[in-house]
Design an enzyme around this catalytic site. Structure first.
Site, mmCIF file in Angstrom:
data_model
loop_
_atom_site.group_PDB
_atom_site.id
_atom_site.type_symbol
_atom_site.label_atom_id
_atom_site.label_comp_id
_atom_site.label_asym_id
_atom_site.label_seq_id
_atom_site.Cartn_x
_atom_site.Cartn_y
_atom_site.Cartn_z
ATOM 1 N N SER A 395 0.800 -1.229 0.000
ATOM 2 C CA SER A 395 0.000 0.000 0.000
ATOM 3 C C SER A 395 0.832 1.277 0.000
ATOM 4 O O SER A 395 0.268 2.373 -0.127
ATOM 5 C CB SER A 395 -0.946 0.015 1.206
ATOM 6 O OG SER A 395 -1.935 -0.979 1.052
ATOM 7 N N LYS A 542 3.194 6.692 4.852
ATOM 8 C CA LYS A 542 2.242 5.674 4.419
ATOM 9 C C LYS A 542 2.788 4.311 4.779
ATOM 10 O O LYS A 542 3.967 4.012 4.571
ATOM 11 C CB LYS A 542 2.015 5.743 2.895
ATOM 12 C CG LYS A 542 0.953 4.782 2.396
ATOM 13 C CD LYS A 542 -0.424 5.243 2.840
ATOM 14 C CE LYS A 542 -1.471 4.152 2.586
ATOM 15 N NZ LYS A 542 -1.433 3.093 3.618
ATOM 16 N N THR A 543 1.912 3.479 5.326
ATOM 17 C CA THR A 543 2.287 2.109 5.672
ATOM 18 C C THR A 543 1.960 1.168 4.519
ATOM 19 O O THR A 543 1.257 1.524 3.564
ATOM 20 C CB THR A 543 1.542 1.649 6.928
ATOM 21 O OG1 THR A 543 0.130 1.698 6.669
ATOM 22 C CG2 THR A 543 1.877 2.505 8.120
ATOM 23 N N GLY A 544 2.457 -0.049 4.627
ATOM 24 C CA GLY A 544 2.142 -1.099 3.661
ATOM 25 C C GLY A 544 2.385 -2.462 4.271
ATOM 26 O O GLY A 544 3.351 -2.647 5.015
#
Length: 610
Positions: A395, A542-544
C-alpha cells in the site's frame, strides 16, 4: 548488509566456483588428451572448456543461480544483517559486558570479511587491467615488427607463396621481415602473414608446406577461435586453468593445420616438413631472452614453433592415423563439459537466502532496513540493513496512485470522488466495506479504491506514470498470464521496489521533480500528513503490509512485509525515510502499522541527531 556488499561477496564466491570448475574441466580434458586423443585434437574441446568455466562464473555471479544448488547456503552471522525487525520481538537484554564483547567480535568479523571480499575485487580489477595491457602491448609489438618488414605485393616475390597449393586471398597482407622468427599469421580483424627472410634458405618443398600451414590457419578461422580464447582467459586471468586450456587450444590448432597440410602427402615430404620444424626451432632465440623477436609467445599469432609442441607435431607427422576425427568425439566433449557445468553449479553453495530474500524463497527469514536521506542534497543519512532488496511496495504504492489520480483529474479533492463499496470488491479488511473517499482510502489502505483509480487511468497511461516516476523495477504487468497489472501489480506481484528506491522516489516527490501538476503534489501531501512529532517535525507517511509469495504461488503464512515510508520537515529541512521489515506474522496485528509504531518511537531522537 547493503546490496553492493552482498554482490561483492557473490563475486568472491563466483571466483572460487570457477576455480573449482576449472580444476574439474582440466582433469577431464587432460584425461581426454591422454586416453582419447581423437577428442583432444578437436579445437572445440579446449574452447568449450574455457566457456564452461566462464559460464560457471557468470551463473554463480548472476542473481538466483542458487536455485540449482544442492549444497546448503553459507549462513552469514545475524550481526552482519540489519537489526531485528521489530522491538516487540526482542529477547531479554543481555548483560552489558556480554553485549559489548559480542558486538565487538561481530563487528571485527564483519569488517575482516568485508575487507577480504573488497580486497579481492580490487585485486581482480588491477589484474584485469594488467592482463589487458599485456595483450595490447603484444599487439603493438607485432605491429611494430610488421612495420619493419617489406610488403610482398607482386607474384614471384616469394617461392613459398608462388607454389602454395591454395593461393593466399587478396585480403591477406604478406610481409617479409629480417628477424629470427617462424612464419606467423596474426591480426584479429585484418590478418597479416609475417615471413622471415631466412625462410628462403629452406628447400622449395619445405617453403611451400610451411606457407600452406599458415594459410590453413586462415581458412579454418583459427585467428577468431584464438581471439575468443584470449578474451575468455583475460576475463578470468586469475584462473590458471584458463591459460592451460588456451595453450592446448593453440596446440590442437597447430596439429589440425599440420594434418590438413600433410594429408595424402608421401613419406618423403612428411619427413621434409618435420625437418623444417626442427630447423625453425633452432633458428628461434629463447623467448625469455628475446621477447621482441618471439611475438608468437604472446598468443596473438600463429606459427611459433616451440619445444613443447614440436614433439607432438612430429609424432602426428610420423603416425597420421593416430588421431582420427568423428562426430561422436564432438558430442562426447559437449556432453561431458555440460555435465561439469551443471554439477559445479549445483554443488556450489550460495550466500544464505536470508541475506537476500526473494519472492520464491520457501521460508524467508527476517530482515530489516532503515534508509534516511536529506531531500535537498541527496546525502545518505542512514543506511542500515538490506536496503537494496526489491520487494512488493504493497500500500505504499498508494502515494504514487494518489499523484496519478490528482494529476489526471480522476481524484478532485480530499473527499471527492466518494465511491460506494460494491459486492465483488476486495474486502479483506472490514473498514473497506463502506463508501470511501480519498482521505479514508489513504488512511485505511483500501485496495479496491486504488484499483478504481488505476482502472480509470488505463494501462497505457498507468505504465507511462510508473516510468516517469522511475518506480522500482517499472513492471506493472501483474501476475503471469492473468492480465491483472492495473489491479494487482503492486500487491505481492510484478512491481517491486527497494527501500533505497522508495527514498529516491519520495525525494523527487518532496522536491517536485516529477512531471505532475502542483495540485497533485498538494493533495498527496495533505492525504499523507500524520501530524507533528513532539520535537516539531511535521510528518508525512504511508504504511504497507503484504505477504511474501512462496514458490507454489501461495502466500507465506508465517512471514509478512511491513513498510513505513514518508518524509519529515522542520525549519526548511526535509528528510525522506523508508523502513522495511520482513518479520514473523502476529495474529491481529498488521506488519505495516507495527513497523510504523516501532519506527516512530525512535524517530524524533534520530531526526534531532542528524
Amino acid at each position: 548488509m547493503a546490496i553492493s556488499t552482498f554482490l561483492i561477496f557473490r563475486f568472491l564466491l563466483a571466483s572460487l566456483g570457477c576455480l573449482a570448475a576449472g580444476l574439474v574441466v582440466w582433469a577431464l580434458t587432460a584425461a581426454c588428451r591422454r586416453h582419447l586423443p581423437q577428442v583432444a585434437v578437436q579445437r572445440s574441446t579446449w574452447l568449450l572448456g574455457q566457456m564452461t568455466i566462464i559460464a560457471t562464473f557468470l551463473a554463480i555471479l548472476l542473481p538466483h543461480s542458487e536455485r540449482l544448488r544442492l549444497l546448503p547456503a553459507i549462513e552469514l552471522p545475524e550481526t552482519m544483517l540489519a537489526s531485528p525487525a521489530a522491538p516487540d520481538h526482542a529477547a531479554t537484554p543481555a548483560p552489558a559486558a556480554a553485549k559489548a564483547d559480542s558486538g565487538n567480535a561481530a563487528t571485527d568479523y564483519r569488517a575482516w570479511l568485508t575487507f577480504g571480499a573488497q580486497a579481492w575485487l580490487s585485486l581482480y580489477l588491477l589484474g584485469l587491467a594488467y592482463t589487458t595491457g599485456r595483450v595490447l602491448q603484444a599487439h603493438r609489438t607485432l605491429n611494430g615488427l610488421a612495420a619493419t618488414g617489406e610488403r610482398l605485393i607482386l607474384a614471384g616475390r616469394h617461392l613459398g607463396l608462388d607454389i602454395a597449393a591454395t593461393p593466399p586471398p587478396p585480403s591477406l597482407t604478406v610481409i617479409e621481415v629480417d628477424a629470427p622468427i617462424s612464419p606467423m599469421l596474426f591480426g584479429w580483424f585484418r590478418p597479416r602473414l609475417l615471413l622471415p627472410r631466412h625462410l628462403r634458405s629452406f628447400d622449395p618443398e619445405q617453403q611451400q608446406m610451411i606457407v600452406e600451414h599458415e594459410l590453413t590457419h586462415l581458412r579454418r578461422h583459427d585467428l577468431q577461435w584464438m581471439s575468443a580464447g584470449i578474451v575468455l582467459q583475460t576475463l578470468l586471468w586469475f584462473n590458471p586453468f584458463m591459460r592451460l586450456l588456451r595453450d592446448n587450444l593453440a596446440w590442437a590448432q597447430e596439429l589440425g593445420c599440420d594434418r590438413d597440410v600433410l594429408r595424402n602427402r608421401p613419406p618423403a615430404q612428411r619427413k621434409a616438413y618435420a625437418a623444417a620444424l626442427v630447423a625453425q626451432l633452432r633458428l628461434q632465440p629463447h623467448p625469455a631472452t628475446h621477447p621482441a623477436t618471439h611475438p608468437a609467445n604472446t598468443a596473438l599469432a600463429f606459427g611459433g614453433v616451440s619445444a613443447r609442441t614440436v614433439a607432438a607435431r612430429i609424432s602426428l607427422i610420423r603416425e597420421p592415423g593416430a588421431t582420427p576425427r568423428g562426430p561422436w568425439a564432438r558430442a562426447a566433449t559437449i556432453t561431458g563439459l555440460a555435465g561439469v557445468f551443471a554439477t559445479s553449479l549445483a554443488f556450489q553453495p550460495a550466500l544464505a537466502d536470508r541475506a537476500a530474500p526473494t519472492a520464491h524463497t520457501a521460508t524467508p527469514a527476517t530482515f530489516s532496513c532503515t534508509e534516511m536521506v536529506d531531500a535537498a542534497s541527496g546525502a545518505q543519512l542512514v543506511h542500515d540493513g538490506l536496503c537494496d532488496e526489491r520487494v512488493t511496495p504493497a500500500s505504499t504504492f498508494n502515494i504514487a496512485v494518489s499523484l496519478m489520480g490528482y494529476d489526471s483529474g480522476i481524484l478532485r479533492d480530499a473527499h471527492s470522488p466518494s465511491l460506494p463499496f460494491k459486492p465483488g470488491y476486495i474486502d479483506w479488511n472490514p473498514d473497506w466495506r463502506v463508501t470511501t473517499d480519498p482521505t479514508s482510502w489513504i488512511r485505511n489502505s483500501t485496495v479496491w479504491y486504488a484499483q478504481q483509480v488505476t482502472a480509470d487511468i488505463g494501462a497505457r497511461r498507468f505504465q507511462q506514470y510508473v516510468n516517469s516516476f522511475g518506480y522500482g523495477n517499472l513492471d506493472v504487468s501483474g501476475d503471469a498470464g492473468k492480465d491483472n497489472g492495473l489491479a494487482m501489480s503492486w500487491i505481492a506481484s510484478s512491481l517491486k521496489i527497494s527501500a533505497a528506491e522508495q527514498t529516491a522516489f519520495l525525494r523527487k516527490v518532496v522536491n517536485r521533480q516529477l512531471p505532475l501538476s502542483a495540485h497533485a503534489y498538494d493533495m498527496t501531501a495533505r492525504l499523507t500528513a500524520l501530524g507533528t512529532l513532539p520535537n516539531g517535525w511535521q510528518l508525512h507517511g504511508k504504511t504497507g503490509t503484504a505477504s511474501p509469495v512462496l514458490a507454489d504461488g501461495s502466500d507465506d503464512p508465517q512471514h509478512s512485509y511491513g513498510w513505513f515510508v514518508g518524509w519529515a520537515t522542520k525549519d526548511g529541512r526535509t528528510v525522506v525515510f523508508s523502513r522495511l521489515v520482513l518479520a514473523d506474522k502476529q495474529a491481529g496485528s498488521a506488519a505495516g502499522p507495527r513497523t510504523k509504531d516501532a519506527f516512530l518511537r525512535d524517530l524524533p531522537a534520530q531526526l534531532d541527531a542528524l
